[in-house]
Design an enzyme around this catalytic site. Structure first.
Site, short mmCIF file in Angstrom:
data_model
loop_
_atom_site.label_atom_id
_atom_site.label_comp_id
_atom_site.label_asym_id
_atom_site.label_seq_id
_atom_site.Cartn_x
_atom_site.Cartn_y
_atom_site.Cartn_z
CG ASP A 1 2.94 11.29 1.05
OD1 ASP A 1 2.79 11.07 -0.16
OD2 ASP A 1 3.08 12.42 1.53
CG ASN B 1 -7.30 11.71 -4.06
OD1 ASN B 1 -8.00 11.91 -5.05
ND2 ASN B 1 -6.51 12.65 -3.56
#
Length: 143
Positions: A95, A30
Site C-alpha cells: 500500500d 507483487n
C-alpha cells in the site's frame, strides 16, 4: 470515467479481479501475484506478459529483493534493488509503494523515479510494527 477525464489510473490488484483493470496506466502486483496472473516463472516473461494483457506500465514488488519496473513504451526491465534491513512487519508495504508511486507521478516524476521512492518508502514502513505510516521527514532523511 477516469480515462474519459484524462486522469491517470493506478491499481494494486489481485489476480482474481484482474480483468477489471485492463487499460489502467500502471499496475502494482507483487511478484507472486504476477506469476499467478501470467503462468510464468521468469520475471522478464512475467513483466512482458502483464504489459501485453493490461497495456499498462508494471511495477512488480519483490519484497526484500526490491522492485522491477517494466514500462510499456520502452519495453525495458528496470531493477531497483532492495536494501538489507531488519524487517519487523511487512503489513502495508504494498500500500505504501502504490501510494508513493502515485504521489511521484502526480508530482511529474517518471515511473522509474517514482518506483525508486516507493522502494525507499516501503523499506521504512516494514521496519515498524503493524501497518505503519511514513512521514515526509522520514522519506527525506532516507534520501
Amino acid at each position: 470515467e477516469a480515462k474519459s477525464k484524462r486522469k491517470m489510473t493506478l491499481a494494486d490488484l489481485r489476480p482474481q479481479n484482474k480483468e477489471m483493470f485492463v487499460g489502467v496506466d500502471l499496475i502494482k502486483p507483487n511478484l507472486k501475484e504476477g506469476k499467478e496472473m501470467t503462468g510464468h516463472e521468469d520475471i522478464e516473461k512475467v513483466g512482458k506478459a502483464l504489459i501485453r494483457y493490461f497495456n499498462a506500465d508494471v511495477m512488480l514488488t519483490r519484497g526484500g529483493d526490491g522492485i522491477s519496473v517494466f514500462m510499456r513504451e520502452e519495453k525495458l526491465h528496470h531493477y531497483i534493488s532492495g536494501k538489507k534491513i531488519k524487517v519487523f512487519d511487512v503489513s502495508g508495504a504494498g500500500d505504501t509503494a502504490i501510494a508513493v508511486v502515485a504521489l511521484g507521478l502526480a508530482s511529474r516524476l517518471d515511473v522509474y523515479s517514482s518506483a525508486v521512492l516507493a522502494n525507499i518508502a516501503s523499506s521504512i514502513v516494514v521496519q515498524k510494527p503493524g501497518t505503519a505510516t511514513l512521514s515526509l521527514e522520514e522519506l527525506i532523511s532516507a534520501l
